[in-house]
Design a protein around this motif. Structure first.
Motif, PDB file in Angstrom:
ATOM      1  N   MET A   1       0.845  -1.202   0.000  1.00  0.00           N
ATOM      2  CA  MET A   1       0.000   0.000   0.000  1.00  0.00           C
ATOM      3  C   MET A   1       0.876   1.247   0.000  1.00  0.00           C
ATOM      4  O   MET A   1       2.000   1.223   0.452  1.00  0.00           O
ATOM      5  N   HIS A   2       0.358   2.274  -0.552  1.00  0.00           N
ATOM      6  CA  HIS A   2       1.146   3.506  -0.667  1.00  0.00           C
ATOM      7  C   HIS A   2       0.444   4.634   0.074  1.00  0.00           C
ATOM      8  O   HIS A   2      -0.745   4.584   0.339  1.00  0.00           O
ATOM      9  N   ASP A   3       1.223   5.650   0.400  1.00  0.00           N
ATOM     10  CA  ASP A   3       0.707   6.771   1.160  1.00  0.00           C
ATOM     11  C   ASP A   3      -0.067   7.715   0.248  1.00  0.00           C
ATOM     12  O   ASP A   3       0.513   8.500  -0.495  1.00  0.00           O
ATOM     13  N   LEU A   4      -1.385   7.640   0.341  1.00  0.00           N
ATOM     14  CA  LEU A   4      -2.228   8.444  -0.546  1.00  0.00           C
ATOM     15  C   LEU A   4      -2.006   9.934  -0.352  1.00  0.00           C
ATOM     16  O   LEU A   4      -2.033  10.712  -1.304  1.00  0.00           O
ATOM     17  N   LYS A   5      -1.781  10.318   0.898  1.00  0.00           N
ATOM     18  CA  LYS A   5      -1.620  11.746   1.157  1.00  0.00           C
ATOM     19  C   LYS A   5      -0.405  12.313   0.425  1.00  0.00           C
ATOM     20  O   LYS A   5      -0.491  13.367  -0.195  1.00  0.00           O
ATOM     21  N   SER A   6       0.712  11.601   0.513  1.00  0.00           N
ATOM     22  CA  SER A   6       1.891  12.153  -0.158  1.00  0.00           C
ATOM     23  C   SER A   6       1.777  11.960  -1.668  1.00  0.00           C
ATOM     24  O   SER A   6       2.333  12.732  -2.438  1.00  0.00           O
ATOM     25  N   ASP A   9       0.047  14.942  -2.861  1.00  0.00           N
ATOM     26  CA  ASP A   9       0.908  16.128  -2.837  1.00  0.00           C
ATOM     27  C   ASP A   9       1.918  16.129  -3.973  1.00  0.00           C
ATOM     28  O   ASP A   9       2.308  17.182  -4.462  1.00  0.00           O
ATOM     29  N   ASN A  10       2.367  14.948  -4.343  1.00  0.00           N
ATOM     30  CA  ASN A  10       3.451  14.905  -5.323  1.00  0.00           C
ATOM     31  C   ASN A  10       3.326  13.707  -6.269  1.00  0.00           C
ATOM     32  O   ASN A  10       4.176  12.811  -6.270  1.00  0.00           O
ATOM     33  N   PRO A  11       2.280  13.696  -7.071  1.00  0.00           N
ATOM     34  CA  PRO A  11       2.064  12.555  -7.966  1.00  0.00           C
ATOM     35  C   PRO A  11       3.201  12.353  -8.959  1.00  0.00           C
ATOM     36  O   PRO A  11       3.533  11.219  -9.299  1.00  0.00           O
ATOM     37  N   ALA A  12       3.820  13.441  -9.400  1.00  0.00           N
ATOM     38  CA  ALA A  12       4.884  13.319 -10.405  1.00  0.00           C
ATOM     39  C   ALA A  12       6.034  12.465  -9.882  1.00  0.00           C
ATOM     40  O   ALA A  12       6.618  11.667 -10.617  1.00  0.00           O
ATOM     41  N   ALA A  16       7.391   9.098 -11.627  1.00  0.00           N
ATOM     42  CA  ALA A  16       8.794   9.050 -12.051  1.00  0.00           C
ATOM     43  C   ALA A  16       9.465   7.820 -11.457  1.00  0.00           C
ATOM     44  O   ALA A  16      10.258   7.142 -12.103  1.00  0.00           O
ATOM     45  N   ASN A  17       9.131   7.519 -10.212  1.00  0.00           N
ATOM     46  CA  ASN A  17       9.746   6.368  -9.558  1.00  0.00           C
ATOM     47  C   ASN A  17       9.263   5.054 -10.174  1.00  0.00           C
ATOM     48  O   ASN A  17      10.047   4.149 -10.444  1.00  0.00           O
ATOM     49  N   TRP A  18       7.955   4.962 -10.398  1.00  0.00           N
ATOM     50  CA  TRP A  18       7.431   3.728 -11.011  1.00  0.00           C
ATOM     51  C   TRP A  18       7.979   3.544 -12.422  1.00  0.00           C
ATOM     52  O   TRP A  18       8.131   2.420 -12.889  1.00  0.00           O
ATOM     53  N   ALA A  19       8.266   4.659 -13.076  1.00  0.00           N
ATOM     54  CA  ALA A  19       8.835   4.577 -14.427  1.00  0.00           C
ATOM     55  C   ALA A  19      10.175   3.846 -14.393  1.00  0.00           C
ATOM     56  O   ALA A  19      10.552   3.162 -15.349  1.00  0.00           O
ATOM     57  N   PRO A  24       4.029   2.506 -16.739  1.00  0.00           N
ATOM     58  CA  PRO A  24       3.463   3.751 -17.260  1.00  0.00           C
ATOM     59  C   PRO A  24       2.872   4.574 -16.117  1.00  0.00           C
ATOM     60  O   PRO A  24       2.691   4.049 -15.016  1.00  0.00           O
ATOM     61  N   PRO A  25       2.574   5.851 -16.351  1.00  0.00           N
ATOM     62  CA  PRO A  25       2.037   6.708 -15.289  1.00  0.00           C
ATOM     63  C   PRO A  25       0.783   6.113 -14.638  1.00  0.00           C
ATOM     64  O   PRO A  25      -0.114   5.635 -15.331  1.00  0.00           O
ATOM     65  N   GLN A  26       0.766   6.109 -13.318  1.00  0.00           N
ATOM     66  CA  GLN A  26      -0.320   5.493 -12.557  1.00  0.00           C
ATOM     67  C   GLN A  26      -1.186   6.508 -11.831  1.00  0.00           C
ATOM     68  O   GLN A  26      -2.344   6.239 -11.521  1.00  0.00           O
ATOM     69  N   THR A  27      -0.612   7.660 -11.529  1.00  0.00           N
ATOM     70  CA  THR A  27      -1.309   8.546 -10.598  1.00  0.00           C
ATOM     71  C   THR A  27      -2.584   9.197 -11.151  1.00  0.00           C
ATOM     72  O   THR A  27      -3.494   9.443 -10.371  1.00  0.00           O
ATOM     73  N   PRO A  28      -2.691   9.475 -12.463  1.00  0.00           N
ATOM     74  CA  PRO A  28      -3.946  10.086 -12.916  1.00  0.00           C
ATOM     75  C   PRO A  28      -5.165   9.243 -12.534  1.00  0.00           C
ATOM     76  O   PRO A  28      -6.142   9.766 -11.995  1.00  0.00           O
TER      77      PRO A  28
END
Length: 426
Positions: A1-6, A9-12, A16-19, A24-28
């Motif tokens: 699980m990941h910290d939704l709050k952060s 705050d900083n989806p990019a 970038a890390n998952w890349a 591919p981009p996950q946060t959208p």
RNA sequence: GGGCAGGUGGCAGAGCGGUUGAAUGCGCUGCUCUCGAAAAGCAGUAUGGGUGCAAGCCCAUCGAGGGUUCGAAUCCCUCCCUGCCCGCCA
């Protein structure tokens, strides 16, 4: 699980890390679900709040003998609305959980980038691989010639990817495990644990075997799982805990059988005991504060290296690149031991810093003195070592071509009851 | 496997349909008193989430999941776990 709050705050940074793992981009998609969920939740909570308020009023009115009909009608309509909202909220929340729990851990900054094992980086190397004029027979040939390994018998009673060891080799295997456990408990500060080998769903979810790696696991008919490594049990010992006065790392070690389907490994390492459905492993697990996990990771890796040093086996330590790391790891060191018959270094240990991905799933937290909020612990695990593979390394590196026997490494002598060399019986 | 009794806050332990997130005691934190300590007194002391600049407000959680009800820690159902007795068994 990941910290939704952060992540909000900083989806990019997350993308970038998952890349670095080739994703591919996950946060959208995550942010959309998150926003949707919070909107539904707020709406639901507003309705619940009014429901609670009205119910209290009904109680008051009724106790005074008044007519609460209008209020009751209001609550009835609220209930319809709430039922709908609850279903919608749960659905979105489940989707969000599904997406998040299928995403691997953040890669640490100092991990080299790369797609696969070709980009792993050697950190250090110990010993000198033995040069031999004639090819060294592999452990299967050695073991069968000694009459102490019987793969036909294993196939008869269990099937492929199992083994039967007997006599001196069985004892050598046990001696290796003993040396490892004794070293970790008396020299490295680990507490020995004798844990269950069968665990429930929650535990497997906590250490990330579920939901994504279900197909690699053996399940029981009553809904439990055979552990694929004792990391699963040891790490989960702190699940649902809030540790107080937590400063020093909690260090645990265990020697257990491990069970794996090896579903994706058809055709790989089919000969011998390198890759089996069942094998013994001595595991190290550490629970630390976030600021201590990096140092603990180095320490743990050295603890694993110490075993190979005691056995005087040539090995190297590599750091895995971003694309080759496991799902839960932020950073991983692999120890690779020299296997003479293959003239290759082969993995014998893997030491990973998992950061807080497991602790978030397990709700394993600690509270600093005087602090109001809890924080998630960091979890680390490492093999110290895979016993079966250590056996392979000893058999081949200590092989005596003169008589086909195996010299017992000095470090194992205390555990071998006076036997200094394993030779064919009779 | 059969029978009985239970699962409530850090712990112990009330509550058994309404204003109880939860009495009381212990523990812990702060303050008062004291030269200091003890004792005593006063105040505070769960977790997760939503909302807000913040103070705060709100929601959820009394083993888990369903249900009944305007309202559930309290009633009903299912499951899990613990203790004790009986049976069975390394």
């Amino acid at each position: 699980m990941h910290d939704l709050k952060s992540l909000r705050d900083n989806p990019a940074a997350f993308d970038a890390n998952w890349a670095r793992r080739g994703l591919p981009p996950q946060t959208p998609a995550i942010l959309e679900l998150d926003e949707k969920r919070r909107k539904l939740q707020t709406e639901l909570q507003t309705a619940q709040s009014r429901r609670n308020e009205a119910s209290k009023e009904i109680g008051t009115v009724k106790s005074k003998g008044g007519d609460a009909g209008a209020l009751m009608a209001e609550v009835a309509s609220l209930k319809d609305k709430m039922a709908t909202l609850e279903i919608q909220e749960k659905e979105v929340a489940d989707q969000l959980t599904d997406v998040l729990s299928a995403l691997p851990n953040m890669v640490a900054d100092d991990v080299p980038d790369g797609e696969d094992e070709n980009s792993n980086v050697e950190v250090r190397i110990f010993g000198t691989p033995k040069k031999s004029n004639s090819a060294v027979p592999d452990h299967v040939a050695i073991g069968e010639a000694l009459g102490m390994m019987d793969f036909d018998a294993a196939a008869k009673v269990a099937g492929a990817r199992f083994s039967v060891n007997k006599g001196g080799i069985a004892r050598l295997h046990r001696a290796l495990a003993q040396l490892m456990l004794d070293t970790h408990t008396t020299e490295h500060g680990y507490t020995e644990v004798d844990p269950p080998l069968l665990v429930n769903d929650e535990v497997m979810y906590g250490t990330t075997q579920l939901p994504k790696f279900r197909d690699d696991q053996f399940g029981t008919t009553d809904g439990r799982w055979l552990i694929p490594t004792s990391e699963v049990v040891l790490t989960n010992l702190v699940r649902d805990e809030i540790l107080e006065n937590f400063e020093e790392p909690i260090r645990m070690t265990a020697m257990t059988p491990c069970f794996r389907k090896e579903a994706g490994s058809a055709g790989r390492d089919t000969r011998g005991i390198i890759r089996q459905h069942q094998f013994y492993k001595v595991e190290m697990v550490s629970i630390t504060r976030p600021e201590d996990s990096e140092a603990e990771h180095q320490r743990m890796t050295e603890c694993a290296e110490n075993i190979l040093k005691k056995l005087e086996l040539p090995f190297r330590t590599i750091v895995l690149c971003s694309g080759d790391m496991g799902f839960a790891a932020r950073k991983t060191y692999d120890l690779e031991v020299w296997v003479p018959s293959q003239e290759k270094f082969r993995e014998i240990s893997s030491c990973s810093n998992c950061g807080d991905i497991q602790s978030r799933r397990m709700k394993a937290r600690f509270k600093r003195p005087g602090a109001k909020d809890t924080e998630f612990v960091h979890t680390l695990n490492g093999s110290g070592l895979a016993v079966g593979r250590a056996l392979v390394a000893v058999m081949e590196n200590y092989y005596d071509p003169e008589d086909g026997g195996i010299f017992v490494p000095k470090a194992l002598l205390p555990y071998m009851g006076g036997v200094t060399k394993i030779v064919k019986a009779g």
